[in-house]
Design a protein around this motif. Structure first.
Motif, PDB file in Angstrom:
ATOM      1  N   SER A 170       0.700  -1.286  -0.045  1.00  0.00           N
ATOM      2  CA  SER A 170       0.099  -0.132  -0.097  1.00  0.00           C
ATOM      3  C   SER A 170       1.012   1.477   0.182  1.00  0.00           C
ATOM      4  O   SER A 170       0.716   2.136  -0.719  1.00  0.00           O
ATOM      5  N   LEU A 171       1.967   1.007   0.815  1.00  0.00           N
ATOM      6  CA  LEU A 171       2.989   2.346   0.674  1.00  0.00           C
ATOM      7  C   LEU A 171       3.571   2.765  -0.567  1.00  0.00           C
ATOM      8  O   LEU A 171       3.442   3.876  -1.204  1.00  0.00           O
ATOM      9  N   ARG A 172       3.699   1.533  -1.425  1.00  0.00           N
ATOM     10  CA  ARG A 172       4.306   1.653  -2.550  1.00  0.00           C
ATOM     11  C   ARG A 172       3.318   2.085  -3.606  1.00  0.00           C
ATOM     12  O   ARG A 172       3.893   2.883  -4.406  1.00  0.00           O
ATOM     13  N   ARG A 173       2.023   1.738  -3.504  1.00  0.00           N
ATOM     14  CA  ARG A 173       1.150   2.305  -4.374  1.00  0.00           C
ATOM     15  C   ARG A 173       0.795   3.906  -4.310  1.00  0.00           C
ATOM     16  O   ARG A 173       0.941   4.470  -5.035  1.00  0.00           O
ATOM     17  N   MET A 174       1.071   4.120  -2.925  1.00  0.00           N
ATOM     18  CA  MET A 174       0.878   5.430  -2.743  1.00  0.00           C
ATOM     19  C   MET A 174       2.099   6.348  -3.161  1.00  0.00           C
ATOM     20  O   MET A 174       1.759   7.408  -3.722  1.00  0.00           O
ATOM     21  N   HIS A 175       3.449   5.806  -3.260  1.00  0.00           N
ATOM     22  CA  HIS A 175       4.524   6.326  -3.597  1.00  0.00           C
ATOM     23  C   HIS A 175       4.438   6.675  -5.020  1.00  0.00           C
ATOM     24  O   HIS A 175       4.541   7.697  -5.614  1.00  0.00           O
ATOM     25  N   GLY A 176       3.917   5.546  -5.537  1.00  0.00           N
ATOM     26  CA  GLY A 176       3.908   5.403  -7.148  1.00  0.00           C
ATOM     27  C   GLY A 176       2.527   6.619  -7.774  1.00  0.00           C
ATOM     28  O   GLY A 176       2.948   7.254  -8.529  1.00  0.00           O
ATOM     29  N   GLU A 177       1.877   6.633  -6.945  1.00  0.00           N
ATOM     30  CA  GLU A 177       0.687   7.483  -7.375  1.00  0.00           C
ATOM     31  C   GLU A 177       1.020   9.136  -7.033  1.00  0.00           C
ATOM     32  O   GLU A 177       0.725  10.028  -7.753  1.00  0.00           O
ATOM     33  N   LEU A 178       1.719   9.241  -5.891  1.00  0.00           N
ATOM     34  CA  LEU A 178       2.633  10.697  -5.657  1.00  0.00           C
ATOM     35  C   LEU A 178       3.437  11.058  -6.895  1.00  0.00           C
ATOM     36  O   LEU A 178       3.565  12.199  -7.267  1.00  0.00           O
TER      37      LEU A 178
ATOM     38  N   LYS B 187      13.911  11.690  -2.855  1.00  0.00           N
ATOM     39  CA  LYS B 187      14.655  13.095  -2.512  1.00  0.00           C
ATOM     40  C   LYS B 187      13.391  14.131  -2.442  1.00  0.00           C
ATOM     41  O   LYS B 187      13.341  14.888  -1.646  1.00  0.00           O
ATOM     42  N   GLU B 188      12.370  13.939  -3.331  1.00  0.00           N
ATOM     43  CA  GLU B 188      11.321  15.053  -3.237  1.00  0.00           C
ATOM     44  C   GLU B 188      10.413  14.588  -2.041  1.00  0.00           C
ATOM     45  O   GLU B 188      10.007  15.740  -1.132  1.00  0.00           O
ATOM     46  N   LEU B 189      10.411  13.352  -1.779  1.00  0.00           N
ATOM     47  CA  LEU B 189       9.296  13.009  -0.665  1.00  0.00           C
ATOM     48  C   LEU B 189      10.200  13.289   0.427  1.00  0.00           C
ATOM     49  O   LEU B 189       9.556  13.843   1.790  1.00  0.00           O
ATOM     50  N   GLU B 190      11.458  13.206   0.664  1.00  0.00           N
ATOM     51  CA  GLU B 190      12.205  13.771   1.927  1.00  0.00           C
ATOM     52  C   GLU B 190      12.038  14.937   2.399  1.00  0.00           C
ATOM     53  O   GLU B 190      11.822  15.512   3.604  1.00  0.00           O
ATOM     54  N   SER B 191      11.897  15.917   1.293  1.00  0.00           N
ATOM     55  CA  SER B 191      11.587  17.282   1.429  1.00  0.00           C
ATOM     56  C   SER B 191      10.103  17.384   1.865  1.00  0.00           C
ATOM     57  O   SER B 191       9.926  18.903   2.699  1.00  0.00           O
ATOM     58  N   ARG B 192       9.455  16.843   1.759  1.00  0.00           N
ATOM     59  CA  ARG B 192       8.027  16.988   2.138  1.00  0.00           C
ATOM     60  C   ARG B 192       7.538  16.200   3.306  1.00  0.00           C
ATOM     61  O   ARG B 192       6.347  16.394   3.969  1.00  0.00           O
ATOM     62  N   LEU B 193       8.481  15.364   3.774  1.00  0.00           N
ATOM     63  CA  LEU B 193       8.170  14.626   4.927  1.00  0.00           C
ATOM     64  C   LEU B 193       9.129  14.526   6.180  1.00  0.00           C
ATOM     65  O   LEU B 193      10.269  14.783   5.631  1.00  0.00           O
ATOM     66  N   PRO B 194       9.024  14.552   7.370  1.00  0.00           N
ATOM     67  CA  PRO B 194      10.009  14.623   8.402  1.00  0.00           C
ATOM     68  C   PRO B 194      10.851  13.134   8.354  1.00  0.00           C
ATOM     69  O   PRO B 194      10.702  12.324   9.520  1.00  0.00           O
TER      70      PRO B 194
ATOM     71  N   SER C  48      15.417   6.502   5.390  1.00  0.00           N
ATOM     72  CA  SER C  48      14.303   5.672   6.091  1.00  0.00           C
ATOM     73  C   SER C  48      13.249   5.733   5.093  1.00  0.00           C
ATOM     74  O   SER C  48      12.741   4.314   5.554  1.00  0.00           O
ATOM     75  N   LEU C  49      12.849   6.400   4.386  1.00  0.00           N
ATOM     76  CA  LEU C  49      11.796   6.198   3.449  1.00  0.00           C
ATOM     77  C   LEU C  49      12.013   4.922   2.589  1.00  0.00           C
ATOM     78  O   LEU C  49      10.975   4.258   2.288  1.00  0.00           O
ATOM     79  N   SER C  50      13.453   4.707   2.079  1.00  0.00           N
ATOM     80  CA  SER C  50      13.800   3.668   1.314  1.00  0.00           C
ATOM     81  C   SER C  50      13.197   2.443   2.311  1.00  0.00           C
ATOM     82  O   SER C  50      13.031   1.344   1.670  1.00  0.00           O
ATOM     83  N   ARG C  51      13.822   2.316   3.583  1.00  0.00           N
ATOM     84  CA  ARG C  51      13.357   1.266   4.369  1.00  0.00           C
ATOM     85  C   ARG C  51      12.132   0.714   4.399  1.00  0.00           C
ATOM     86  O   ARG C  51      11.497  -0.371   4.305  1.00  0.00           O
ATOM     87  N   TYR C  52      11.227   1.615   4.637  1.00  0.00           N
ATOM     88  CA  TYR C  52      10.054   1.761   4.970  1.00  0.00           C
ATOM     89  C   TYR C  52       9.227   1.168   3.396  1.00  0.00           C
ATOM     90  O   TYR C  52       8.260   0.154   3.608  1.00  0.00           O
ATOM     91  N   LEU C  53       9.712   1.671   2.294  1.00  0.00           N
ATOM     92  CA  LEU C  53       9.325   0.949   1.012  1.00  0.00           C
ATOM     93  C   LEU C  53       9.853  -0.520   0.580  1.00  0.00           C
ATOM     94  O   LEU C  53       9.553  -1.050  -0.291  1.00  0.00           O
ATOM     95  N   ARG C  54      10.864  -0.608   1.243  1.00  0.00           N
ATOM     96  CA  ARG C  54      11.357  -2.216   1.026  1.00  0.00           C
ATOM     97  C   ARG C  54      10.808  -3.112   2.082  1.00  0.00           C
ATOM     98  O   ARG C  54      11.198  -4.193   2.073  1.00  0.00           O
ATOM     99  N   GLY C  55      10.157  -2.673   3.014  1.00  0.00           N
ATOM    100  CA  GLY C  55       9.603  -3.449   4.304  1.00  0.00           C
ATOM    101  C   GLY C  55      10.698  -3.828   5.337  1.00  0.00           C
ATOM    102  O   GLY C  55      10.504  -4.544   6.007  1.00  0.00           O
ATOM    103  N   GLN C  56      11.719  -3.016   5.503  1.00  0.00           N
ATOM    104  CA  GLN C  56      12.797  -3.292   6.350  1.00  0.00           C
ATOM    105  C   GLN C  56      12.376  -2.770   7.688  1.00  0.00           C
ATOM    106  O   GLN C  56      12.936  -3.034   8.771  1.00  0.00           O
ATOM    107  N   SER C  57      11.522  -1.638   7.713  1.00  0.00           N
ATOM    108  CA  SER C  57      11.123  -1.080   8.885  1.00  0.00           C
ATOM    109  C   SER C  57       9.615  -0.417   8.672  1.00  0.00           C
ATOM    110  O   SER C  57       9.261  -0.431   7.338  1.00  0.00           O
ATOM    111  N   LEU C  58       8.868   0.024   9.695  1.00  0.00           N
ATOM    112  CA  LEU C  58       7.397   0.482   9.491  1.00  0.00           C
ATOM    113  C   LEU C  58       7.628   2.266   9.979  1.00  0.00           C
ATOM    114  O   LEU C  58       8.253   2.336  10.894  1.00  0.00           O
ATOM    115  N   PRO C  59       6.999   2.718   9.239  1.00  0.00           N
ATOM    116  CA  PRO C  59       6.898   4.441   9.751  1.00  0.00           C
ATOM    117  C   PRO C  59       5.640   4.385  10.948  1.00  0.00           C
ATOM    118  O   PRO C  59       5.009   3.733  11.059  1.00  0.00           O
ATOM    119  N   ASP C  60       6.130   5.347  11.619  1.00  0.00           N
ATOM    120  CA  ASP C  60       5.170   5.462  12.993  1.00  0.00           C
ATOM    121  C   ASP C  60       4.121   6.257  12.356  1.00  0.00           C
ATOM    122  O   ASP C  60       3.937   6.651  11.222  1.00  0.00           O
TER     123      ASP C  60
END
Length: 98
Positions: A33-41, A46-53, A58-70
């Motif tokens: 679901s995170l990957r779908r949302m990432h694709g839609e955006l 780098k651009e996502l990093e500028s819009r999120l804290p 970290s974003l890459s780890r979330y999209l690879r399933g290595q960790s989960l965002p809070d």
């Protein structure tokens, strides 16, 4: 040249690697679901990093399933997406289902 695809609005992103086979169940669904949302955006990490804290790594780890965002980050990420807010309640609970 009309229709030229290398215009600045058409930044090419590197495709995401397939999810590992050992990632299964609700966590795999969550990351998908995170990957779908990432694709839609359409944002690069780098651009996502500028819009999120969150950092690119970290974003890459979330999209690879290595960790989960809070939950706080997940809410902000969903807010960026036109359809993410509709998915938010299900996304928040998904990784904790058995």
């Amino acid at each position: 040249m009309p229709g030229h695809q290398n215009h600045a609005d058409h930044v090419r992103r590197k495709p995401l690697a397939p999810l590992p086979d050992e990632l299964s169940g609700p966590v795999r669904d969550f990351v998908s679901s995170l990957r779908r949302m990432h694709g839609e955006l359409g944002y690069s990490l780098k651009e996502l990093e500028s819009r999120l804290p969150a950092s690119r790594s970290s974003l890459s780890r979330y999209l690879r399933g290595q960790s989960l965002p809070d939950e706080r980050l997940l809410v902000q990420w969903c807010t960026l997406s036109f359809t993410g807010e509709d998915r938010l309640p299900a996304l928040v609970d998904l990784p904790y289902r058995r």
